[in-house]
Design a protein around this motif. Structure first.
Motif, PDB file in Angstrom:
ATOM      1  N   VAL A   1       0.647  -1.347  -0.059  1.00 11.06           N
ATOM      2  CA  VAL A   1      -0.067  -0.050   0.084  1.00 11.06           C
ATOM      3  C   VAL A   1       0.900   1.036   0.076  1.00 11.06           C
ATOM      4  CG1 VAL A   1      -0.196   0.283   2.384  1.00 11.06           C
ATOM      5  CG2 VAL A   1      -1.931   0.885   0.911  1.00 11.06           C
ATOM      6  N   SER A   2       1.878   1.212   0.602  1.00 12.32           N
ATOM      7  CA  SER A   2       2.916   2.258   0.758  1.00 12.32           C
ATOM      8  C   SER A   2       3.865   2.503  -0.663  1.00 12.32           C
ATOM      9  CB  SER A   2       3.722   2.353   1.973  1.00 12.32           C
ATOM     10  OG  SER A   2       4.571   1.361   1.852  1.00 12.32           O
ATOM     11  N   GLY A   3       4.114   1.284  -1.231  1.00 13.22           N
ATOM     12  CA  GLY A   3       5.126   1.622  -2.216  1.00 13.22           C
ATOM     13  C   GLY A   3       6.704   1.400  -1.628  1.00 13.22           C
ATOM     14  N   ALA A   4       6.820   1.143  -0.249  1.00 13.86           N
ATOM     15  CA  ALA A   4       7.998   1.370   0.224  1.00 13.86           C
ATOM     16  C   ALA A   4       8.939   0.001  -0.243  1.00 13.86           C
ATOM     17  CB  ALA A   4       7.834   1.071   1.729  1.00 13.86           C
ATOM     18  N   GLU A   5      10.204  -0.038   0.105  1.00 11.54           N
ATOM     19  CA  GLU A   5      10.932  -1.023  -0.293  1.00 11.54           C
ATOM     20  C   GLU A   5      11.231  -2.045   0.888  1.00 11.54           C
ATOM     21  OE1 GLU A   5      12.388  -2.067  -3.246  1.00 11.54           O
ATOM     22  OE2 GLU A   5      11.762   0.013  -4.071  1.00 11.54           O
ATOM     23  N   GLN A   6      11.366  -1.574   1.928  1.00 13.90           N
ATOM     24  CA  GLN A   6      11.625  -2.316   3.270  1.00 13.90           C
ATOM     25  C   GLN A   6      10.467  -2.225   4.509  1.00 13.90           C
ATOM     26  OE1 GLN A   6      15.409  -2.134   4.521  1.00 13.90           O
ATOM     27  NE2 GLN A   6      16.416  -2.356   2.505  1.00 13.90           N
ATOM     28  N   ALA A   7      10.207  -2.786   5.276  1.00 15.86           N
ATOM     29  CA  ALA A   7       9.340  -2.705   6.507  1.00 15.86           C
ATOM     30  C   ALA A   7       9.814  -3.723   7.771  1.00 15.86           C
ATOM     31  CB  ALA A   7       7.840  -2.762   6.089  1.00 15.86           C
ATOM     32  N   GLU A   8       9.778  -3.068   8.810  1.00 15.35           N
ATOM     33  CA  GLU A   8      10.274  -3.865   9.797  1.00 15.35           C
ATOM     34  C   GLU A   8       9.294  -3.569  11.143  1.00 15.35           C
ATOM     35  OE1 GLU A   8      14.895  -3.134   9.400  1.00 15.35           O
ATOM     36  OE2 GLU A   8      14.110  -2.401  11.005  1.00 15.35           O
ATOM     37  N   LEU A   9       9.062  -4.770  11.960  1.00 18.96           N
ATOM     38  CA  LEU A   9       8.273  -4.579  12.834  1.00 18.96           C
ATOM     39  C   LEU A   9       8.909  -5.002  14.479  1.00 18.96           C
ATOM     40  CD1 LEU A   9       5.243  -4.443  14.097  1.00 18.96           C
ATOM     41  CD2 LEU A   9       5.129  -6.750  13.943  1.00 18.96           C
TER      42      LEU A   9
END
Length: 301
Positions: free
Chosen positions: A219-227
């Motif tokens: 949904v954001s078009g981001a390359e990476q995400a972390e939790l």
């Protein structure tokens, strides 16, 4: 001979007015037929430039979040000039700033005598230009500009016609933006439903986290995400998602302080565009921050 001269001038004026009305009507037709925003704007720019007999023009839209103007359609712009205006801060463009901030047209009859545009004349031979705002509900959404190699090329009637066309464009752009926002909202709801479904059937939290981060990327078009979770006062990475499985270790290190600030304040924080578009967002429960997630976008359009 005097009578024939007057008749000739009247005939010329009638033809000119007819061409102007035809241009406005043609723009309305193109707005109703074209499918993409860029397609609409390029067709309109071409349709407008021809009856004005100018080879150079540009239509820029306003990125309100970044406060930048970016080119969506152009015609006859020299490559160095196009590269310069392709995307620029509103504050870096004196004329664009005036047009956007005040939602009013700007006409320069002799660019060589105007400090805002001397470079156009000296470097590119563009001696006069007109810039009009794309307005919808009193708010400027972009700029339509034409330039000429002739001084004092654009008169009051030219400006009025361009403003009429720009109003039509502004309404079309606003409708397109509203439609895109609606589609984006529907997509967000679909992804939330997918995550909720994963919650209901998953046996391990890790699979829920993976589904949630995958939705974040989509949904954001981001390359990476972390939790990250807070376990006994320690921020622990519990899940990671990256396109093509990639991970930018440097980015993770760079944003340690960012995570700590978000953890402490409980408020989201987004780094400037020069910092690769990274942001960190808290997850709340019962008024306490119990987790946070970070996203990073390597390439900004």
């Amino acid at each position: 001979h005097l009578v024939f001269g007057v008749i000739g001038r009247l005939r010329h004026e009638i033809v000119r007015q007819r061409d102007r009305f035809a241009t406005a009507a043609g723009v309305a037709t193109k707005l109703s037929e074209a499918e993409g925003t860029n397609e609409i704007l390029q067709q309109v720019l071409d349709a407008v430039a021809e009856p004005f007999a100018v080879d150079t023009g540009v239509i820029c839209l306003l990125d309100e979040e970044a406060d930048e103007l970016y080119v969506c359609a152009h015609r006859g712009l020299p490559t160095p000039l196009l590269d310069h205006v392709r995307r620029q801060s509103v504050s870096d463009d004196p004329v664009g700033q005036e047009v956007v901030r005040e939602a009013r047209s700007v006409v320069v009859a002799d660019a060589s005598q105007d400090p805002r545009s001397q470079g156009l004349a000296e470097q590119f031979g563009l001696w006069s230009f007109v810039s009009v705002p794309l307005v919808a509900e009193g708010r400027a959404l972009g700029v339509l500009a034409l330039a000429s190699a002739t001084k004092a090329r654009f008169g009051e009637e030219d400006v009025r016609l361009l403003e009429q066309i720009a109003r039509q464009l502004g309404i079309a752009v606003q409708r397109t933006n509203l439609l895109e926002q609606l589609l984006a909202r529907n997509e967000e709801l679909r992804l939330l439903n997918d995550v909720s479904a994963e919650f209901s059937r998953a046996r391990e939290l890790k699979s829920v986290f993976a589904a949630a981060l995958a939705s974040v990327l989509e949904v954001s078009g981001a390359e990476q995400a972390e939790l990250w979770l807070d376990e006994r006062g320690q921020q622990v990475l519990v899940d990671f998602a990256g396109r093509n499985g990639s991970r930018d270790g440097a980015a993770a290190v760079d944003t340690v302080d960012l995570r700590r600030r978000v953890w402490k304040t409980g408020k989201p924080e987004i780094l400037p565009r020069g910092a690769a578009g990274r942001g960190c967002f808290p997850l709340h429960s019962a008024g306490q921050v119990f987790a946070g997630w970070r996203r990073a976008r390597r390439r900004l359009i």
